[in-house]
Design an enzyme around this catalytic site. Sequence first.
Site, PDB file in Angstrom:
ATOM      1  N   GLN A 111       0.839  -1.208   0.000  1.00 31.78           N
ATOM      2  CA  GLN A 111       0.000   0.000   0.000  1.00 31.78           C
ATOM      3  C   GLN A 111       0.869   1.251   0.000  1.00 31.78           C
ATOM      4  OE1 GLN A 111      -2.698  -2.016   3.344  1.00 31.78           O
ATOM      5  NE2 GLN A 111      -3.327   0.104   3.051  1.00 31.78           N
TER       6      GLN A 111
ATOM      7  N   PHE B 242      -6.110  -3.845   3.630  1.00 28.35           N
ATOM      8  CA  PHE B 242      -6.770  -3.577   4.913  1.00 28.35           C
ATOM      9  C   PHE B 242      -5.828  -2.991   5.949  1.00 28.35           C
ATOM     10  CE2 PHE B 242      -8.912  -7.296   2.932  1.00 28.35           C
ATOM     11  CZ  PHE B 242     -10.079  -6.642   2.548  1.00 28.35           C
TER      12      PHE B 242
ATOM     13  N   GLU C 113       0.343  -1.607   4.600  1.00 29.70           N
ATOM     14  CA  GLU C 113       0.757  -0.208   4.657  1.00 29.70           C
ATOM     15  C   GLU C 113       2.250  -0.150   4.993  1.00 29.70           C
ATOM     16  OE1 GLU C 113      -1.827   2.479   6.893  1.00 29.70           O
ATOM     17  OE2 GLU C 113      -0.252   3.981   7.036  1.00 29.70           O
TER      18      GLU C 113
ATOM     19  N   ARG D  21      -4.466   7.753  16.937  1.00 31.52           N
ATOM     20  CA  ARG D  21      -5.839   7.706  16.416  1.00 31.52           C
ATOM     21  C   ARG D  21      -6.799   7.100  17.448  1.00 31.52           C
ATOM     22  NH1 ARG D  21      -8.737   8.793  11.616  1.00 31.52           N
ATOM     23  NH2 ARG D  21      -6.916   9.366  10.404  1.00 31.52           N
TER      24      ARG D  21
ATOM     25  N   ARG E  44      -7.693  -1.396   9.108  1.00 28.12           N
ATOM     26  CA  ARG E  44      -8.930  -0.626   8.894  1.00 28.12           C
ATOM     27  C   ARG E  44      -9.477   0.003  10.187  1.00 28.12           C
ATOM     28  NH1 ARG E  44     -13.148  -3.396   4.722  1.00 28.12           N
ATOM     29  NH2 ARG E  44     -13.847  -1.518   3.681  1.00 28.12           N
TER      30      ARG E  44
ATOM     31  N   PHE F 166      -7.506   1.827  12.171  1.00 30.60           N
ATOM     32  CA  PHE F 166      -6.213   2.351  12.621  1.00 30.60           C
ATOM     33  C   PHE F 166      -6.243   2.825  14.078  1.00 30.60           C
ATOM     34  CE2 PHE F 166      -2.457   5.269  12.030  1.00 30.60           C
ATOM     35  CZ  PHE F 166      -1.630   4.416  11.322  1.00 30.60           C
TER      36      PHE F 166
ATOM     37  N   THR G 199      -3.203  11.810  10.378  1.00 32.18           N
ATOM     38  CA  THR G 199      -3.006  12.701  11.517  1.00 32.18           C
ATOM     39  C   THR G 199      -1.600  13.305  11.498  1.00 32.18           C
ATOM     40  OG1 THR G 199      -2.384  10.876  12.946  1.00 32.18           O
ATOM     41  CG2 THR G 199      -4.712  11.469  12.873  1.00 32.18           C
TER      42      THR G 199
ATOM     43  N   ALA H 123      -5.750   5.548   5.535  1.00 30.48           N
ATOM     44  CA  ALA H 123      -6.517   6.583   6.216  1.00 30.48           C
ATOM     45  C   ALA H 123      -7.783   6.949   5.431  1.00 30.48           C
ATOM     46  CB  ALA H 123      -5.652   7.824   6.477  1.00 30.48           C
TER      47      ALA H 123
ATOM     48  N   GLU I 181     -12.809   3.160   5.795  1.00 26.45           N
ATOM     49  CA  GLU I 181     -12.703   2.627   7.150  1.00 26.45           C
ATOM     50  C   GLU I 181     -13.941   2.814   8.048  1.00 26.45           C
ATOM     51  OE1 GLU I 181      -8.952   4.926   7.440  1.00 26.45           O
ATOM     52  OE2 GLU I 181      -8.275   3.218   8.613  1.00 26.45           O
TER      53      GLU I 181
HETATM   54  N1  MTE Z   1     -11.582  -2.529   0.552  1.00 25.60           N
HETATM   55  C1  MTE Z   1     -11.076  -3.624  -0.054  1.00 25.60           C
HETATM   56  N2  MTE Z   1     -11.856  -4.313  -0.892  1.00 25.60           N
HETATM   57  N3  MTE Z   1      -9.804  -4.055   0.196  1.00 25.60           N
HETATM   58  C2  MTE Z   1      -8.988  -3.394   1.082  1.00 25.60           C
HETATM   59  O1  MTE Z   1      -7.841  -3.800   1.289  1.00 25.60           O
HETATM   60  N4  MTE Z   1      -8.756  -1.520   2.656  1.00 25.60           N
HETATM   61  C3  MTE Z   1      -9.472  -0.596   3.544  1.00 25.60           C
HETATM   62  C4  MTE Z   1     -10.519   0.188   2.756  1.00 25.60           C
HETATM   63  N5  MTE Z   1     -11.319  -0.704   1.975  1.00 25.60           N
HETATM   64  C5  MTE Z   1      -9.498  -2.236   1.746  1.00 25.60           C
HETATM   65  C6  MTE Z   1     -10.808  -1.818   1.419  1.00 25.60           C
HETATM   66  C7  MTE Z   1      -8.594   0.355   4.210  1.00 25.60           C
HETATM   67  S1  MTE Z   1      -7.794  -0.141   5.598  1.00 25.60           S
HETATM   68  C8  MTE Z   1      -8.442   1.637   3.761  1.00 25.60           C
HETATM   69  S2  MTE Z   1      -7.485   2.749   4.588  1.00 25.60           S
HETATM   70  C9  MTE Z   1      -9.101   2.114   2.535  1.00 25.60           C
HETATM   71  O2  MTE Z   1      -9.847   1.090   1.902  1.00 25.60           O
HETATM   72  C10 MTE Z   1      -8.042   2.644   1.588  1.00 25.60           C
HETATM   73  O3  MTE Z   1      -8.542   3.027   0.379  1.00 25.60           O
HETATM   74  P1  MTE Z   1      -9.161   4.479   0.090  1.00 25.60           P
HETATM   75  O4  MTE Z   1      -8.280   5.462   0.787  1.00 25.60           O
HETATM   76  O5  MTE Z   1      -9.128   4.581  -1.350  1.00 25.60           O
HETATM   77  O6  MTE Z   1     -10.526   4.437   0.688  1.00 25.60           O
HETATM   78  N1  LUZ Z   2      -2.048   5.666   8.433  1.00 24.18           N
HETATM   79  C1  LUZ Z   2      -1.254   6.652   8.856  1.00 24.18           C
HETATM   80  C2  LUZ Z   2      -3.358   5.666   8.700  1.00 24.18           C
HETATM   81  O1  LUZ Z   2      -0.060   6.591   8.617  1.00 24.18           O
HETATM   82  N2  LUZ Z   2      -1.787   7.693   9.512  1.00 24.18           N
HETATM   83  C3  LUZ Z   2      -3.102   7.788   9.809  1.00 24.18           C
HETATM   84  O2  LUZ Z   2      -3.546   8.763  10.411  1.00 24.18           O
HETATM   85  C4  LUZ Z   2      -3.934   6.727   9.403  1.00 24.18           C
HETATM   86  N3  LUZ Z   2      -5.236   6.721   9.700  1.00 24.18           N
HETATM   87  C5  LUZ Z   2      -5.987   5.703   9.321  1.00 24.18           C
HETATM   88  C6  LUZ Z   2      -5.419   4.656   8.631  1.00 24.18           C
HETATM   89  N4  LUZ Z   2      -4.110   4.648   8.314  1.00 24.18           N
HETATM   90 MO1  MOS Z   3      -6.059   1.553   6.114  1.00 21.43          MO
HETATM   91  S1  MOS Z   3      -5.759   0.827   8.010  1.00 21.43           S
HETATM   92  O1  MOS Z   3      -5.600   3.129   6.544  1.00 21.43           O
HETATM   93  O2  MOS Z   3      -4.734   0.931   5.331  1.00 21.43           O
END
Ligand code: MTE
Ligand code: LUZ
Ligand code: MOS
Length: 749
Positions: free
Chosen positions: A191, A222, A226, A304, A336, A338, A434, A503, A706
Amino acid sequence: MKNIDSISHVTGRSLYVDDIPVRTGTLYGAVFASPVAHGIVHGLDVSKAEKINGVEAILTAADIPGENQIGGIIPDEVLFADGKVEFNGQPMALVVARDELTARKAVAAIKADIEALEPVTDAREACEKDMLLVPPSTFQTGDVESAWDQCAHIFKGRTESGGQEHLYIEMQGSYAYLMENGHVKIRSSTQGPTHVQKAAANVLGIAMHQVEVDVTRLGGGFGGKEDQATAYACMAALAATKLEKPVKIILHRMDDMRMTGKRHPYSADYVIGLSKDLKILAYKATFYQNGGAAADLSPAILDRSLFHSTNTYYIPNSKVTAYSCKTNLPPNTAFRGFGGPQGMFIIESAIAKAAHELNMPARMIQQKNFLKEGDHFQYGQVAKNVNIGKCYQRADEEYHIARIEKDVEKFNEANQWRKQGMALMPICFGISFTNKSMNQARSLVHVYQDGSVGVSTGAIEMGQGVNTKILQVAARTLSISPDKVKVETTNTTRVSNTSPTAASSGADLNGKATEMACKQLAKRLRRTAATLLSEKPANITLQDEQVFVNGVKSQLCWTELVKKAHLDRVCLTEQGHYATPMVDFDKEKSKGHPFAYHVYGLAVVVAEIDCLRGNYHFEKVLMVHDFGNSMNHSIDMGQVEGALAQGLGWMSMEEVAYDKEGKLLSNNLSTYKIPDIYSAPREVQCVPLPTKGPKEAILRSKAVGEPPLMYGIGGYFALQNAIKAFNPDHVPDFNAPMTMEKVLMRLYQ
Ligand code: MTE
Ligand code: LUZ
Ligand code: MOS
């Protein structure tokens, strides 16, 4: 619009790291990981493994030309163990062989000589021993100590929430090969491509421009990718550089589960004080985060948890302190929400405790304390466009909350051995990283001579549909058909210095950057059209692939315009750089305006238990969700449903178990149960809250990835209420997940 990946997904044509056709001479890596959680390493006997036919090399810390260091926020994480091991599953060596089976056979032939030390796996124990990953963090507002005197009711308690395995369908993996002049190209399931690039450069002792990271898509992340895809990308890059051969590493499921970190378990103490009319006047809590053996993203996750420690409630006096505890477990990581879900579970537990003691439904307390327009959050930000009250109202209109409550009562009167319970779960989730500097993104847009468009951004597609949304932004801004737009792979050479896609802000940040670039291109093309048609640029508009003059359709179409612009040597490429305005946070004072906006929502959850067996299902989850002005309803609904299932899973059935020695017991899918179609709620409804949406959100469509996970927290309290309906003597405790075994024990406690 449909998700642009749907056809290739269901026909099996989507490309993941393991699907990339391999180059001639490709070698395969397998990781030897520590079999003990804590110890001093006296040696690694690779003599047997080395002799296996087909083994090309066994790499350890000694083979690293640069720094043996991949830590993200703080440099406390080695790539390969050196001298000591700090968790069971910590990488110690990489075997590189001609094929995967041989590599794995050789891994099994390695013997580590480790002098075992006492492991610590419990966060509170670590805290007592002063084993902290970073100094503790405190958020406070008002004066909690002097507020207790004004409280009519004060309740205290303790909560526990468990870990959670990401269980992305695609395991961690990478494929690295050399280009020219020491340039290494890495295909990674990450990611955060820039983090991979930076860490690989550091490990190899080369500059970042020598490392190119390319990502097509992930089979789910998810949060688990990251930070934690980095190690395997660095290993593949190291081996490819050393051996001058392409090297591929794909973890097997059991190795992935054992070696990578998960959602952080939290233990917490709370005290909550209420006035006679149920206003929460004071809230004090201490959180113990089980961080694992290295910081990874734990400090940001800890923050967070604090940001969301009062959920959607206005609490005038509060003080919450959080400890990130170092334990001998794999470094826990983003998942997801965080840390938000953990913080919210604690305040919801405190409210449920108060409701139990006062013998009333928790919703009486929840509703009384909803955030209102202009209230300030614990961290100082003033709440604007507060939608929680509206969500409640809308839910009541749509679902009739009192009627559901009555129906549950009637059901419970009519059934001796089956009981239902209802709970409300309101949510409020802040959108933005953040860490201020991470709130930026870039987009590079090419218009080709034939009128087709290619868009590159820093966003990673992992199933959440971010590529579809970016494509929609480009098509809409240029007013061309979506068929004319292609979203390219995410590549650090095309778009640099990216924030991880995390995030929930991937679509906002990269979408806004794309919108900016496309607006510039459209402006330039309007100028060309004006010249061609001898008109003023102000009179020109582009609409549905046609040029309009003063609102009247001209003969000039998009394709022709682009062609002419190119002949006239007009630049058909543009980049956009977006930095979220307004966001700022003073870490020293724990005050500021960290979020561009908040996402609100409310879920009504009804659970039903079988009181003879302790098994249960979720009967209904009825939600009102604040999408803003959703730009893609089907994708957003998919996010709500998926996140809900994941949240319910965390709260009810997913149980990460380690033994006292720090060995993962729930290390495969027969011992770790996640929700399947049979455990989906019988009825799921979600109505969008009708709002315009904030301008900080892409096309006023709010981030959605999330927040809906946290509706799942309602599942815990719905089950708890069902237990109470059967066993009035049950004293609620707050120890998630509420597995079927736990339900059974509580029914007959
Ligand atoms: N949806 C799917 N299908 N697969 C994923 O891995 N990750 C989640 C969410 N939805 C995820 C998902 C998480 S943890 C985040 S932070 C956001 O998607 C990231 O994507 P976005 O910033 O485009 O919403
Ligand atoms: N990742 C990060 C995150 O590095 N900073 C954030 O604030 C955050 N918040 C949600 C999910 N991932
Ligand atoms: Mo989502 S926990 O911010 O990859």
